[in-house]
Design an enzyme around this catalytic site. Sequence first.
Site, mmCIF file in Angstrom:
data_model
loop_
_atom_site.group_PDB
_atom_site.id
_atom_site.type_symbol
_atom_site.label_atom_id
_atom_site.label_comp_id
_atom_site.label_asym_id
_atom_site.label_seq_id
_atom_site.Cartn_x
_atom_site.Cartn_y
_atom_site.Cartn_z
ATOM 1 N N HIS A 97 79.604 19.921 21.986
ATOM 2 C CA HIS A 97 79.341 20.363 20.610
ATOM 3 C C HIS A 97 78.868 21.810 20.631
ATOM 4 O O HIS A 97 78.010 22.195 21.429
ATOM 5 C CB HIS A 97 78.292 19.457 19.983
ATOM 6 C CG HIS A 97 77.717 19.968 18.710
ATOM 7 N ND1 HIS A 97 78.508 20.416 17.663
ATOM 8 C CD2 HIS A 97 76.419 20.108 18.306
ATOM 9 C CE1 HIS A 97 77.714 20.811 16.674
ATOM 10 N NE2 HIS A 97 76.463 20.636 17.040
ATOM 11 N N CYS B 21 76.235 15.834 13.793
ATOM 12 C CA CYS B 21 77.106 16.645 14.644
ATOM 13 C C CYS B 21 77.950 15.811 15.597
ATOM 14 O O CYS B 21 78.934 16.306 16.155
ATOM 15 C CB CYS B 21 76.282 17.658 15.439
ATOM 16 S SG CYS B 21 75.404 18.836 14.389
ATOM 17 N N ASN C 29 77.735 26.960 14.414
ATOM 18 C CA ASN C 29 77.668 25.500 14.463
ATOM 19 C C ASN C 29 78.331 24.928 13.215
ATOM 20 O O ASN C 29 77.799 25.054 12.116
ATOM 21 C CB ASN C 29 76.203 25.069 14.553
ATOM 22 C CG ASN C 29 76.025 23.566 14.652
ATOM 23 O OD1 ASN C 29 76.962 22.794 14.455
ATOM 24 N ND2 ASN C 29 74.808 23.139 14.942
#
Length: 327
Positions: free
Chosen positions: A254, A114, A284
């Site tokens: 994030h 990520c 996500n």
Amino acid sequence: MINARITGLSSYAPDDILDNEALSKMVDTNDEWITTRVGIKTRHILREPGKGSSYLGIKAVERLLESTGTKPEEVDLLICATSNPDYRFPSTGSIIAHQCGLTSAYSYDIQAACAGFLVALEDGAAYVKSGLRKKVIVVAAEKMSSMTDYTDRSTCPLFGDGAAAMMLEPTEENVGILEGVFHIDGQGLEHLWMPAGGSVLPASHETVDAHQHFVIQDGRNVYKNAVTDMLESSKEVMAKAGVTIDDIDWFVPHQANLRIIEAVGSRLGIDENKVLVNIEKYGNTSAASIPLCLDEYKDRLKKGDKIVLTAFGAGFTWGALYVIWDL
């Protein structure tokens, strides 16, 4: 002194939407449970057969070239951040570069989960600052649905598909990608990973039957480390840049979990109106989440805005960038 300024930004998400109501028909969950715990309402899913992360990246890069008026042959380098490559080899970046006609560009992939976009962005900026390359595209392309187990109620509500691309070019102004800090802790391995499909545990009937080709996550451990590490790396990059939280115009973490975002923002002491969030609509999207969020809010951003970007992912790997906007 040459810096790497941002001269373009674009994104792409598939048209098909998987909302919480539809998800509740697939596993034992519901809208209230998902919204309360992670803050996600919908996620975009790439359903076309035979299309992978490169398809998403191609769409984002094509939009970037068009919006910046850049000819494909003018691009020197394309760096692709992805945890969902089309194939183990060749690189997904090579496929995107070829399909977009980047005939003069070299390309390669970065796998930093990520945090991949931020790592790729610092790499791209280093090429520009050094003078080795003048036009660099950093693209994050993630078909997260390809590694999502839709029988696992703890992880399947989290992930969506998407891509975003950013153009970097040289400038003598004090703008662009200015400071970065990154860390790694291999002890996080078994808390967030895909056990099978690599050289340690190649694909077999047994690994497929055991659902070992999907994301496995220890949610509590990931939450605790994500909050602490994104918080500390954000503080660290601000100290490195010689700025305080009061100087920051926008904070872009994030987009993994709304509770994580809120916890980091609160502990950082930043006004919640300065925290950019779009997890409700996209879920996500791993490496693509930060540039997708920036692209959604880019009409709010103005030249000179001071921005902190931070991410945490499998590895564990995490870090932060300090950016002065100039787009």
